[in-house]
Design a protein around this motif. Structure first.
Motif, PDB file in Angstrom:
ATOM      1  N   PHE A   1     107.309 -67.514  -8.638  1.00  0.00           N
ATOM      2  CA  PHE A   1     106.012 -67.979  -8.139  1.00  0.00           C
ATOM      3  C   PHE A   1     106.012 -69.453  -7.753  1.00  0.00           C
ATOM      4  O   PHE A   1     105.067 -69.922  -7.121  1.00  0.00           O
ATOM      5  CB  PHE A   1     104.921 -67.783  -9.195  1.00  0.00           C
ATOM      6  CG  PHE A   1     104.809 -66.381  -9.744  1.00  0.00           C
ATOM      7  CD1 PHE A   1     105.126 -65.271  -8.982  1.00  0.00           C
ATOM      8  CD2 PHE A   1     104.375 -66.186 -11.065  1.00  0.00           C
ATOM      9  CE1 PHE A   1     105.013 -63.990  -9.498  1.00  0.00           C
ATOM     10  CE2 PHE A   1     104.254 -64.914 -11.582  1.00  0.00           C
ATOM     11  CZ  PHE A   1     104.580 -63.806 -10.805  1.00  0.00           C
ATOM     12  N   GLY A   2     107.026 -70.200  -8.202  1.00  0.00           N
ATOM     13  CA  GLY A   2     107.029 -71.637  -7.992  1.00  0.00           C
ATOM     14  C   GLY A   2     106.213 -72.377  -9.024  1.00  0.00           C
ATOM     15  O   GLY A   2     106.100 -73.602  -8.969  1.00  0.00           O
TER      16      GLY A   2
ATOM     17  N   TYR B   1     103.184 -70.961  -5.255  1.00  0.00           N
ATOM     18  CA  TYR B   1     103.331 -72.409  -5.393  1.00  0.00           C
ATOM     19  C   TYR B   1     104.763 -72.877  -5.125  1.00  0.00           C
ATOM     20  O   TYR B   1     105.172 -73.931  -5.570  1.00  0.00           O
ATOM     21  CB  TYR B   1     102.848 -72.840  -6.776  1.00  0.00           C
ATOM     22  CG  TYR B   1     101.359 -72.635  -6.893  1.00  0.00           C
ATOM     23  CD1 TYR B   1     100.472 -73.588  -6.410  1.00  0.00           C
ATOM     24  CD2 TYR B   1     100.842 -71.454  -7.419  1.00  0.00           C
ATOM     25  CE1 TYR B   1      99.102 -73.387  -6.464  1.00  0.00           C
ATOM     26  CE2 TYR B   1      99.482 -71.241  -7.480  1.00  0.00           C
ATOM     27  CZ  TYR B   1      98.610 -72.206  -7.003  1.00  0.00           C
ATOM     28  OH  TYR B   1      97.257 -72.004  -7.046  1.00  0.00           O
ATOM     29  N   THR B   2     105.501 -72.077  -4.357  1.00  0.00           N
ATOM     30  CA  THR B   2     106.816 -72.481  -3.870  1.00  0.00           C
ATOM     31  C   THR B   2     106.634 -73.411  -2.668  1.00  0.00           C
ATOM     32  O   THR B   2     105.510 -73.591  -2.172  1.00  0.00           O
ATOM     33  CB  THR B   2     107.613 -71.239  -3.455  1.00  0.00           C
ATOM     34  OG1 THR B   2     106.826 -70.501  -2.500  1.00  0.00           O
ATOM     35  CG2 THR B   2     107.910 -70.344  -4.649  1.00  0.00           C
TER      36      THR B   2
ATOM     37  N   ASP C   1     107.395 -72.942   0.411  1.00  0.00           N
ATOM     38  CA  ASP C   1     106.869 -72.261   1.602  1.00  0.00           C
ATOM     39  C   ASP C   1     105.667 -71.374   1.290  1.00  0.00           C
ATOM     40  O   ASP C   1     105.223 -70.602   2.142  1.00  0.00           O
ATOM     41  CB  ASP C   1     107.975 -71.438   2.277  1.00  0.00           C
ATOM     42  CG  ASP C   1     108.550 -70.350   1.374  1.00  0.00           C
ATOM     43  OD1 ASP C   1     108.044 -70.177   0.243  1.00  0.00           O
ATOM     44  OD2 ASP C   1     109.520 -69.684   1.793  1.00  0.00           O
ATOM     45  N   ARG C   2     105.163 -71.489   0.042  1.00  0.00           N
ATOM     46  CA  ARG C   2     103.993 -70.743  -0.419  1.00  0.00           C
ATOM     47  C   ARG C   2     104.234 -69.232  -0.450  1.00  0.00           C
ATOM     48  O   ARG C   2     103.290 -68.442  -0.473  1.00  0.00           O
ATOM     49  CB  ARG C   2     102.752 -71.052   0.433  1.00  0.00           C
ATOM     50  CG  ARG C   2     102.395 -72.525   0.527  1.00  0.00           C
ATOM     51  CD  ARG C   2     101.937 -73.112  -0.771  1.00  0.00           C
ATOM     52  NE  ARG C   2     100.577 -72.700  -1.130  1.00  0.00           N
ATOM     53  CZ  ARG C   2      99.859 -73.215  -2.138  1.00  0.00           C
ATOM     54  NH1 ARG C   2     100.382 -74.169  -2.873  1.00  0.00           N
ATOM     55  NH2 ARG C   2      98.647 -72.777  -2.387  1.00  0.00           N
ATOM     56  N   ARG C   3     105.490 -68.834  -0.515  1.00  0.00           N
ATOM     57  CA  ARG C   3     105.838 -67.423  -0.615  1.00  0.00           C
ATOM     58  C   ARG C   3     106.468 -67.147  -1.978  1.00  0.00           C
ATOM     59  O   ARG C   3     107.180 -67.985  -2.529  1.00  0.00           O
ATOM     60  CB  ARG C   3     106.841 -67.029   0.482  1.00  0.00           C
ATOM     61  CG  ARG C   3     106.273 -67.034   1.895  1.00  0.00           C
ATOM     62  CD  ARG C   3     107.390 -66.843   2.912  1.00  0.00           C
ATOM     63  NE  ARG C   3     106.830 -66.646   4.257  1.00  0.00           N
ATOM     64  CZ  ARG C   3     106.611 -65.455   4.801  1.00  0.00           C
ATOM     65  NH1 ARG C   3     106.914 -64.346   4.119  1.00  0.00           N
ATOM     66  NH2 ARG C   3     106.091 -65.360   6.013  1.00  0.00           N
ATOM     67  N   ALA C   4     106.245 -65.947  -2.481  1.00  0.00           N
ATOM     68  CA  ALA C   4     106.936 -65.518  -3.691  1.00  0.00           C
ATOM     69  C   ALA C   4     108.406 -65.302  -3.378  1.00  0.00           C
ATOM     70  O   ALA C   4     108.765 -64.860  -2.281  1.00  0.00           O
ATOM     71  CB  ALA C   4     106.330 -64.221  -4.215  1.00  0.00           C
ATOM     72  N   CYS C   5     109.252 -65.617  -4.343  1.00  0.00           N
ATOM     73  CA  CYS C   5     110.685 -65.431  -4.166  1.00  0.00           C
ATOM     74  C   CYS C   5     111.147 -64.176  -4.915  1.00  0.00           C
ATOM     75  O   CYS C   5     110.979 -64.083  -6.134  1.00  0.00           O
ATOM     76  CB  CYS C   5     111.455 -66.626  -4.717  1.00  0.00           C
ATOM     77  SG  CYS C   5     111.183 -68.161  -3.845  1.00  0.00           S
ATOM     78  N   PHE C   6     111.702 -63.225  -4.175  1.00  0.00           N
ATOM     79  CA  PHE C   6     112.455 -62.175  -4.841  1.00  0.00           C
ATOM     80  C   PHE C   6     113.729 -62.817  -5.397  1.00  0.00           C
ATOM     81  O   PHE C   6     114.431 -63.537  -4.681  1.00  0.00           O
ATOM     82  CB  PHE C   6     112.831 -61.065  -3.859  1.00  0.00           C
ATOM     83  CG  PHE C   6     111.720 -60.112  -3.554  1.00  0.00           C
ATOM     84  CD1 PHE C   6     111.458 -59.032  -4.383  1.00  0.00           C
ATOM     85  CD2 PHE C   6     110.917 -60.306  -2.436  1.00  0.00           C
ATOM     86  CE1 PHE C   6     110.422 -58.153  -4.093  1.00  0.00           C
ATOM     87  CE2 PHE C   6     109.885 -59.427  -2.143  1.00  0.00           C
ATOM     88  CZ  PHE C   6     109.636 -58.351  -2.979  1.00  0.00           C
ATOM     89  N   VAL C   7     114.019 -62.563  -6.645  1.00  0.00           N
ATOM     90  CA  VAL C   7     115.205 -63.138  -7.280  1.00  0.00           C
ATOM     91  C   VAL C   7     116.241 -62.045  -7.466  1.00  0.00           C
ATOM     92  O   VAL C   7     115.972 -61.023  -8.112  1.00  0.00           O
ATOM     93  CB  VAL C   7     114.856 -63.778  -8.636  1.00  0.00           C
ATOM     94  CG1 VAL C   7     116.104 -64.361  -9.290  1.00  0.00           C
ATOM     95  CG2 VAL C   7     113.795 -64.861  -8.454  1.00  0.00           C
ATOM     96  N   SER C   8     117.398 -62.223  -6.868  1.00  0.00           N
ATOM     97  CA  SER C   8     118.469 -61.241  -7.008  1.00  0.00           C
ATOM     98  C   SER C   8     119.084 -61.358  -8.397  1.00  0.00           C
ATOM     99  O   SER C   8     119.522 -62.445  -8.796  1.00  0.00           O
ATOM    100  CB  SER C   8     119.548 -61.479  -5.949  1.00  0.00           C
ATOM    101  OG  SER C   8     119.036 -61.302  -4.654  1.00  0.00           O
ATOM    102  N   VAL C   9     119.115 -60.248  -9.111  1.00  0.00           N
ATOM    103  CA  VAL C   9     119.675 -60.237 -10.462  1.00  0.00           C
ATOM    104  C   VAL C   9     120.637 -59.070 -10.592  1.00  0.00           C
ATOM    105  O   VAL C   9     120.598 -58.111  -9.814  1.00  0.00           O
ATOM    106  CB  VAL C   9     118.571 -60.129 -11.533  1.00  0.00           C
ATOM    107  CG1 VAL C   9     117.661 -61.345 -11.489  1.00  0.00           C
ATOM    108  CG2 VAL C   9     117.749 -58.856 -11.358  1.00  0.00           C
ATOM    109  N   SER C  10     121.495 -59.165 -11.585  1.00  0.00           N
ATOM    110  CA  SER C  10     122.460 -58.109 -11.873  1.00  0.00           C
ATOM    111  C   SER C  10     122.429 -57.814 -13.354  1.00  0.00           C
ATOM    112  O   SER C  10     122.102 -58.702 -14.169  1.00  0.00           O
ATOM    113  CB  SER C  10     123.878 -58.538 -11.471  1.00  0.00           C
ATOM    114  OG  SER C  10     123.937 -58.839 -10.096  1.00  0.00           O
TER     115      SER C  10
END
Length: 891
Positions: free
Chosen positions: A147-148, A562-563, A565-574
């Motif tokens: 979310f930032g 609140y990033t 670019d005001r976009r949510a970040c999908f976080v790549s996880v394993s």
């Protein structure tokens, strides 16, 4: 306020992060009564067993009432001067990073604010961390990555509005009972609502679940990666939301697709059918809330777990709308308030980032401080490692007990022993941590404190005093402000009361905030003392000019993250690499809480009622494992690894999976001979959040062979230190304790007298049966029972609650005294049995009596006995007794 007997004061419960409202009152004799506040939007009058027993924890027995320097009573001036001098000299000689604060979610927001300001803005180090690092740091890190900002998107109401509530790593029935009851009530009113529990243990929370997934430890990342792939495959992605408000979806999806079905089943320990059932339930529900707590956070992959959950919600747009969202429920009453004011070593006040130079400059401008910490400080585990290595020369611990709660706890204790200068602020005179303090500072406790806390749904509530400050105890914020003044920063710490601190904090949240930061309560920046005293619970944000009516309940339904670019970040996880068990280890240890106790029992241990349900530490063991190891129910077991060992009671239950055991974290050296379970836990942390992996430790399990078991009830606290095993708890008019010894038993008469604090020649009423190996003694002071000792070659069979209730009773004739020796009442006398409902003090025998009398539902039993009519967290146990009775009746 607190000097007017009979006046009702609205305040907030000091236990978990639900943040329940409490109405407290006291009469002219000083007797305090508490009840749930029906007007508080967190609980609407409900309280759990711990909250209901708050009035039983307020006595001054064991309180730290005046400052001490090296064990000697001192004045406040002498103590504070010593603290300021030792911290200043360490900074002058070794630099600002040579000192540290370790604080607590038990502090109020005002306390947290002053501590953070002093350390980061005036000392110039970020070496301030909190025991909240142990409960929700992975959630903070996951929020910030996605979310930032550390923003909880939803509200408790969403739990009642959802079509599906997923509880993962959360034993809500015992750890957040009021939220559990809100979900249970919503489910009863709307039977189509579904609940899924994801937990290696079949906890009491499973009893409201439509599906229980007994996931393997640390299988959560894989589980939610599989869910993300399923979401895409079934066309459930909200393409418009993803396109407008997120970034990184394709990369995250590719990472999810890299995990095939065979790896999913191996990682999660679940069958393909179980996975498919869960995924279809999640996809079919329009409104989904995923509630997660310590089972997710307390992991070496905790942050990745959080982001795997969040990815599924933002992919479907199930966030920020009523009945939707990922929801972190915190373990402590003010973990959220600490997060807001920068109580973590890697954050600044008002949700600003210590890594961001613009934020650092903004905070420094607002504080007008000479310096500002320019990099993250030491997180909890690393902080105490630095203490052990001699890099920290002065340490101030506030309202917490790290010798019991941190991993590798014996190493933490050794670090404190070696530290040149340790200050501890606490309300308790004896804890496993404060015994290592060079300076002890007496703090205010619940009922005496004045300030605010923030609960798990971002709701700020007041803790108000209704008791006078005992002895020389003072507020934590006052202690820190006085030290700041003595270190030369008088103007910055010249606070007159908690309201002044709250005003400053509120102003800071609004300072140069044009909507780029989530946290803004600028509407309170000019609040006066009268309005502060009358402050009603409200959710942030509450910007200037918007008033209570327009405070914002939810975030992100329309984006606005609140990033940069005001976009949510999908976080790549394993999924984490599956680790191999430590050499020789055969079991995975999980730790956590029980229903009626809190943290290290400095408060709940005072209540006999709360100890009546579970009075000693235990290890939950699957029946198959117990049979293979020759462990009987109620025998003692040794849990060990290369860090140490503990000895606890065996609790054999099918709720535990084979190969896994569970031990609660509450028992300390004050309450048991060897039950500090965190001495076994390795100092392994999540690489992003720094949160310790307290849920997965490799251990061995063996039977602890003893020659004698014992149980004692006594008006005086029994002398137990010579026994190989002991666990002590309060009784209504004295004490109760379990004990055991490895060697041949001493003369039982002498043993009983020693336990009861009597001369060895004291006449006792005694019984011995050599064939069964039973010996029992009772001592009477006139007609009053002074105590009784029960000895056996096997775990003692005594009606413990009944026996403990006999303390202080009159026994004028010999026949009544022999009932004490028997350890049970006569046939025509009531015996509650083991306490099931702590709120209403209802035992198992009373519940079974209601069942035999024709009560065939939990509601019917509740009406007949009152069990489960307060917080309801015992209803699952009531149902268990009902189910067991029905099975026996059918045979």
């Amino acid at each position: 306020m607190r000097d007017e007997p009979g006046l009702e004061v609205r305040t907030t419960c000091p236990y978990c992060g639900v943040g329940c409202g409490v109405v407290a009152s006291s009469n002219r004799q000083g007797v305090v009564a508490v009840r749930g506040d029906p007007e508080h939007p967190a609980n609407f009058g409900r309280l759990c067993s711990k909250g209901s027993a708050l009035a039983e924890t307020l006595d001054l027995d064991g309180r730290l009432l005046y400052p001490e320097i090296r064990g000697e009573r001192a004045t406040w001036d002498a103590a504070l001067d010593t603290v300021a001098k030792r911290f200043s000299s360490a900074i002058a000689e070794h630099g600002p990073d040579s000192v540290a604060f370790y604080v607590s979610g038990q502090l109020l927001t005002e306390d947290y604010y002053v501590a953070n300001k002093l350390m980061k803005g005036f000392i110039g180090s970020a070496n301030i961390d909190t025991n909240s690092r142990l409960c929700m740091a992975s959630s903070v890190a996951g929020h910030r990555r996605a979310f930032g900002s550390d923003t909880v998107p939803g509200t408790y109401e969403d739990l009642e509005l959802a079509d599906l509530v997923v509880l993962t790593g959360s034993n809500l029935a015992w750890c957040h009972p009021v939220l559990y009851q809100r979900i249970a009530a919503a489910k009863a009113a709307r039977p189509g609502m579904k609940v899924v529990l994801i937990d290696p243990r079949r906890t009491m929370t499973a009893d409201i679940a439509d599906l229980h997934l007994p996931i393997a430890p640390d299988g959560d990342v894989a589980l939610f990666l599989g869910l993300l792939a399923h979401i895409h495959d079934q066309g459930l992605v909200d393409a418009a939301y993803v396109e407008a408000h997120t970034s990184g979806f394709e990369t995250a999806l590719a990472a999810a697709r890299a995990v095939g079905l065979s790896e999913l089943t191996a990682q999660t320990g679940l069958t393909a059918t179980e996975l498919d059932t869960f995924y279809r339930m999640w996809g079919a529900a329009e409104k989904v809330v995923t509630v997660y707590s310590q089972g997710v956070n307390q992991s070496a992959s905790g942050t990745d777990k959080v982001n795997a959950i969040i990815n599924c919600h933002i992919a479907t747009g199930r966030i920020g709308r009523p009945g939707t969202g990922p929801f972190s429920v915190t373990g402590q009453p003010n973990a959220m308030g600490g997060r807001e004011v920068g109580g973590l070593a890697n954050m600044l006040a008002a949700h600003m980032d210590i890594e961001n130079p613009e934020h650092r400059a903004l905070v420094q401008r607002f504080w007008k401080s000479p310096v500002i910490a320019d990099r993250p400080g030491l997180k909890a585990v690393d902080l105490f490692k630095a203490v052990s290595e001699g890099r920290i020369k002065a340490l101030w611990i506030m309202a917490t007990n790290p010798v019991d709660s941190l991993p590798d706890a014996d190493a933490v204790e050794a670090a404190l022993e070696a530290c040149p200068f340790v200050v501890v602020s606490d309300i308790v005179a004896e804890t496993d941590t404060i015994r290592h303090a060079h300076v002890k500072l007496p703090s205010l406790g619940w009922g005496e404190k004045d300030g605010t806390v923030t609960n798990s749904e971002r709701r700020i509530s007041r803790q108000r005093p209704f008791l006078p400050a005992p002895g020389e105890a003072r507020a934590d914020w006052w202690q820190m402000a006085e030290v700041g003044r003595r270190m030369g920063y008088e103007a910055a710490f010249n606070y007159t009361d908690a309201a002044a601190i709250f005003r400053e904090y509120a102003a800071q949240t609004a300072f140069e905030n044009d909507g780029s930061r989530d946290l803004d309560i600028g509407a309170c920046a000019e609040i006066n003392r009268e309005s502060y005293d009358a402050l009603s619970p409200f959710q942030w944000p509450l910007p200037v000019g918007e008033g209570d009516a327009r405070s914002r309940a939810r975030f992100f339904a329309e984006g606005g993250y609140y990033t940069a670019d005001r976009r949510a970040c999908f976080v790549s996880v394993s999924p984490p690499i599956k680790d191999t068990a430590a050499a020789g280890a055969s079991f995975t240890l999980n730790t956590g809480r029980v229903r009626d106790h809190w943290h290290t029992m400095t408060r709940t241990g005072k209540s006999a009622r709360l100890s009546a349900h579970i009075a000693e530490a235990f290890a939950e063991i699957n029946p198959r494992d117990a049979r293979q190891l020759g462990i009987d129910d109620a025998s003692l077991v040794r849990v060990a690894n290369d860090r140490g060992e503990i000895v606890v009671r065996a609790l054999i239950t099918p709720r535990q999976q084979p190969g896994n055991i569970f031990v609660p974290m509450h028992w300390t050296d004050q309450w048991a001979s060897s039950a500090r379970v965190d001495r076994l836990v390795a100092p392994v942390v999540d690489p992003v959040s720094g949160q310790p992996a307290l849920k997965k430790t490799a251990v061995t399990l063996t039977k602890f062979e003893t020659s004698i078991y014992g149980f004692v009830i006594s008006r005086m606290k029994p002398a137990l230190e010579t026994f190989d095993y002991w666990a002590v708890a309060r009784a209504q008019k004295g004490w109760r304790a379990e004990f055991a010894h490895v060697g041949a038993p001493a003369d039982s008469h002498v043993l009983a007298c020693d336990l009861l604090g009597l001369d060895s020649g004291t006449a006792l009423l005694s019984f011995t049966d050599p064939q069964s190996g039973l010996t029992r003694h009772a001592a009477f002071d006139g007609v009053h029972l002074a105590g009784a000792v029960y000895l056996s070659e096997r775990p003692v069979e005594v009606s413990r609650s009944w026996a403990a209730d006999q303390l202080g009773q009159d026994f004028e004739n010999l026949s009544s005294r022999w009932r004490v020796i028997a350890g049970r009442p006569a046939n025509d006398m009531p015996d509650k049995g083991a306490i099931v409902c702590a709120c209403m003090n209802v035992g198992a025998n009373e519940i079974l009596g209601a069942i035999r009398g024709g009560c065939m539902s939990v509601d019917a039993i509740s009406k007949a006995t009152t069990a489960g009519t307060n917080c309801g967290s015992c209803k699952s146990e009531i149902k268990g007794l009902l189910d067991e009775h029905q099975i026996i009746a059918a045979e």
